[in-house]
Design a protein around this motif. Structure first.
Motif, PDB file in Angstrom:
ATOM      1  N   MET A   1       8.154   5.190  -1.658  1.00 49.05           N
ATOM      2  CA  MET A   1       7.767   4.004  -2.392  1.00 49.05           C
ATOM      3  C   MET A   1       9.020   3.178  -2.662  1.00 49.05           C
ATOM      4  SD  MET A   1       6.086   3.774  -6.206  1.00 49.05           S
ATOM      5  CE  MET A   1       7.272   4.873  -6.929  1.00 49.05           C
ATOM      6  N   ALA A   2       8.869   1.886  -2.578  1.00 48.13           N
ATOM      7  CA  ALA A   2       9.953   0.963  -2.935  1.00 48.13           C
ATOM      8  C   ALA A   2       9.394  -0.054  -3.915  1.00 48.13           C
ATOM      9  CB  ALA A   2      10.484   0.259  -1.695  1.00 48.13           C
ATOM     10  N   TYR A   3      10.281  -0.662  -4.638  1.00 48.31           N
ATOM     11  CA  TYR A   3       9.890  -1.730  -5.547  1.00 48.31           C
ATOM     12  C   TYR A   3       9.965  -3.047  -4.813  1.00 48.31           C
ATOM     13  CZ  TYR A   3       9.304   1.504  -9.250  1.00 48.31           C
ATOM     14  OH  TYR A   3       8.814   2.525 -10.008  1.00 48.31           O
ATOM     15  N   VAL A   4       9.161  -4.013  -5.259  1.00 47.82           N
ATOM     16  CA  VAL A   4       8.991  -5.281  -4.568  1.00 47.82           C
ATOM     17  C   VAL A   4       9.099  -6.416  -5.582  1.00 47.82           C
ATOM     18  CG1 VAL A   4       7.359  -6.642  -3.191  1.00 47.82           C
ATOM     19  CG2 VAL A   4       7.414  -4.158  -2.949  1.00 47.82           C
ATOM     20  N   VAL A   5       9.820  -7.463  -5.214  1.00 48.41           N
ATOM     21  CA  VAL A   5       9.884  -8.674  -6.024  1.00 48.41           C
ATOM     22  C   VAL A   5       8.751  -9.586  -5.554  1.00 48.41           C
ATOM     23  CG1 VAL A   5      11.288 -10.629  -6.762  1.00 48.41           C
ATOM     24  CG2 VAL A   5      12.389  -8.445  -6.228  1.00 48.41           C
ATOM     25  N   THR A   6       8.013 -10.128  -6.505  1.00 42.16           N
ATOM     26  CA  THR A   6       6.849 -10.957  -6.187  1.00 42.16           C
ATOM     27  C   THR A   6       7.044 -12.395  -6.671  1.00 42.16           C
ATOM     28  OG1 THR A   6       5.726 -10.353  -8.244  1.00 42.16           O
ATOM     29  CG2 THR A   6       5.337  -8.937  -6.306  1.00 42.16           C
ATOM     30  N   ASP A   7       5.981 -13.167  -6.611  1.00 48.12           N
ATOM     31  CA  ASP A   7       6.046 -14.600  -6.853  1.00 48.12           C
ATOM     32  C   ASP A   7       6.462 -15.013  -8.259  1.00 48.12           C
ATOM     33  OD1 ASP A   7       3.563 -13.526  -7.597  1.00 48.12           O
ATOM     34  OD2 ASP A   7       2.505 -15.397  -7.249  1.00 48.12           O
ATOM     35  N   ASN A   8       6.414 -14.162  -9.237  1.00 47.90           N
ATOM     36  CA  ASN A   8       6.899 -14.563 -10.560  1.00 47.90           C
ATOM     37  C   ASN A   8       8.393 -14.881 -10.540  1.00 47.90           C
ATOM     38  OD1 ASN A   8       4.348 -14.175 -11.571  1.00 47.90           O
ATOM     39  ND2 ASN A   8       4.986 -12.876 -13.257  1.00 47.90           N
ATOM     40  N   GLU A  58       5.299  -0.914  -4.740  1.00 50.69           N
ATOM     41  CA  GLU A  58       4.414  -1.392  -3.681  1.00 50.69           C
ATOM     42  C   GLU A  58       3.004  -0.842  -3.781  1.00 50.69           C
ATOM     43  OE1 GLU A  58       5.349   1.386   0.135  1.00 50.69           O
ATOM     44  OE2 GLU A  58       6.920  -0.029  -0.402  1.00 50.69           O
ATOM     45  N   PHE A  59       2.825   0.324  -4.374  1.00 44.46           N
ATOM     46  CA  PHE A  59       1.493   0.917  -4.483  1.00 44.46           C
ATOM     47  C   PHE A  59       0.654   0.278  -5.576  1.00 44.46           C
ATOM     48  CE2 PHE A  59       3.975   4.415  -2.547  1.00 44.46           C
ATOM     49  CZ  PHE A  59       3.330   4.417  -1.322  1.00 44.46           C
ATOM     50  N   ASP A  63      -4.152  -6.566  -3.646  1.00 46.84           N
ATOM     51  CA  ASP A  63      -4.250  -6.969  -2.236  1.00 46.84           C
ATOM     52  C   ASP A  63      -3.652  -8.344  -1.974  1.00 46.84           C
ATOM     53  OD1 ASP A  63      -5.419  -4.571  -1.531  1.00 46.84           O
ATOM     54  OD2 ASP A  63      -7.468  -5.359  -1.570  1.00 46.84           O
ATOM     55  N   ASP A  64      -3.850  -9.290  -2.879  1.00 48.85           N
ATOM     56  CA  ASP A  64      -3.347 -10.645  -2.646  1.00 48.85           C
ATOM     57  C   ASP A  64      -1.836 -10.772  -2.833  1.00 48.85           C
ATOM     58  OD1 ASP A  64      -3.407 -10.396  -5.438  1.00 48.85           O
ATOM     59  OD2 ASP A  64      -4.035 -12.476  -5.744  1.00 48.85           O
ATOM     60  N   GLN A  65      -1.177  -9.693  -3.248  1.00 47.49           N
ATOM     61  CA  GLN A  65       0.283  -9.690  -3.416  1.00 47.49           C
ATOM     62  C   GLN A  65       0.991  -8.780  -2.402  1.00 47.49           C
ATOM     63  OE1 GLN A  65       2.303 -11.253  -6.168  1.00 47.49           O
ATOM     64  NE2 GLN A  65       0.524 -12.547  -5.858  1.00 47.49           N
ATOM     65  N   ARG A  66       0.246  -8.081  -1.567  1.00 48.98           N
ATOM     66  CA  ARG A  66       0.827  -7.094  -0.658  1.00 48.98           C
ATOM     67  C   ARG A  66       1.743  -7.727   0.401  1.00 48.98           C
ATOM     68  NH1 ARG A  66       0.017  -2.360  -1.761  1.00 48.98           N
ATOM     69  NH2 ARG A  66       0.473  -1.484   0.272  1.00 48.98           N
ATOM     70  N   TYR A  67       1.555  -8.997   0.687  1.00 51.31           N
ATOM     71  CA  TYR A  67       2.425  -9.656   1.668  1.00 51.31           C
ATOM     72  C   TYR A  67       3.878  -9.665   1.200  1.00 51.31           C
ATOM     73  CZ  TYR A  67       2.429 -13.884  -1.227  1.00 51.31           C
ATOM     74  OH  TYR A  67       2.585 -14.773  -2.257  1.00 51.31           O
ATOM     75  N   TRP A  68       4.111  -9.495  -0.112  1.00 52.87           N
ATOM     76  CA  TRP A  68       5.481  -9.466  -0.625  1.00 52.87           C
ATOM     77  C   TRP A  68       6.258  -8.254  -0.140  1.00 52.87           C
ATOM     78  CZ3 TRP A  68       7.987 -13.448  -2.240  1.00 52.87           C
ATOM     79  CH2 TRP A  68       7.304 -14.522  -2.796  1.00 52.87           C
ATOM     80  N   ILE A  69       5.577  -7.202   0.246  1.00 53.79           N
ATOM     81  CA  ILE A  69       6.272  -6.013   0.764  1.00 53.79           C
ATOM     82  C   ILE A  69       7.074  -6.395   2.005  1.00 53.79           C
ATOM     83  CG2 ILE A  69       5.983  -3.713   1.779  1.00 53.79           C
ATOM     84  CD1 ILE A  69       3.395  -3.494   0.018  1.00 53.79           C
ATOM     85  N   GLU A  70       6.410  -7.020   2.953  1.00 52.23           N
ATOM     86  CA  GLU A  70       7.090  -7.408   4.190  1.00 52.23           C
ATOM     87  C   GLU A  70       8.051  -8.572   3.962  1.00 52.23           C
ATOM     88  OE1 GLU A  70       8.457  -6.951   7.906  1.00 52.23           O
ATOM     89  OE2 GLU A  70       7.133  -5.587   6.816  1.00 52.23           O
ATOM     90  N   LYS A  71       7.688  -9.470   3.066  1.00 53.12           N
ATOM     91  CA  LYS A  71       8.566 -10.610   2.761  1.00 53.12           C
ATOM     92  C   LYS A  71       9.904 -10.110   2.197  1.00 53.12           C
ATOM     93  CE  LYS A  71       8.891 -15.150   1.735  1.00 53.12           C
ATOM     94  NZ  LYS A  71       8.780 -16.226   2.662  1.00 53.12           N
ATOM     95  N   ASN A  72       9.879  -9.125   1.297  1.00 54.76           N
ATOM     96  CA  ASN A  72      11.115  -8.561   0.762  1.00 54.76           C
ATOM     97  C   ASN A  72      11.930  -7.918   1.878  1.00 54.76           C
ATOM     98  OD1 ASN A  72      11.475  -7.995  -2.574  1.00 54.76           O
ATOM     99  ND2 ASN A  72       9.527  -8.849  -1.892  1.00 54.76           N
ATOM    100  N   ARG A  73      11.279  -7.155   2.745  1.00 51.64           N
ATOM    101  CA  ARG A  73      11.971  -6.497   3.852  1.00 51.64           C
ATOM    102  C   ARG A  73      12.637  -7.518   4.764  1.00 51.64           C
ATOM    103  NH1 ARG A  73      11.810  -1.623   5.687  1.00 51.64           N
ATOM    104  NH2 ARG A  73       9.890  -1.059   4.623  1.00 51.64           N
TER     105      ARG A  73
END
Length: 101
Positions: A1-8, A58-59, A63-73
């Motif tokens: 598991m990794a942490y993800v930065v999102t739109d906030n 990431e877990f 669903d509408d925020q999951r694209y941030w996983i790949e965006k962070n990568r």
């Protein structure tokens, strides 16, 4: 598991998260920060440090925020690593208030 930065984080770029990261896994562009999932050690220190609640594991992402996983990568792979904090972006406090925080 990794942490993800999102739109906030968009248009805020508070970097208290960077200050508590023991492995320097944060990268930044002109609007926000990103976590390199290959370097994140899942310590969760950044979650509590973020004043706008922009970081989640990431877990837990809806669903509408999951694209941030790949965006962070993707973004972390091409942006410079942050080794210290930065000033928040102009308007960051207003954005934080707009988020109700």
């Amino acid at each position: 598991m990794a942490y993800v930065v999102t739109d906030n984080c968009v248009d805020c770029r508070f970097t208290q998260c960077v200050a508590v990261c023991p492995v320097q896994c944060f990268h930044a562009d002109e609007t926000m920060v990103y976590i390199d999932p290959d370097n994140c050690i899942d310590c969760a220190g950044c979650v509590e440090a973020c004043p706008v609640g922009a970081i989640d594991d990431e877990f837990n992402l809806p669903d509408d925020q999951r694209y941030w996983i790949e965006k962070n990568r993707e973004r972390a792979a091409i942006l410079p690593r942050l080794t210290g904090t930065m000033d928040p972006l102009p308007g960051a406090e207003a954005r934080k208030a707009a988020l109700g925080l």
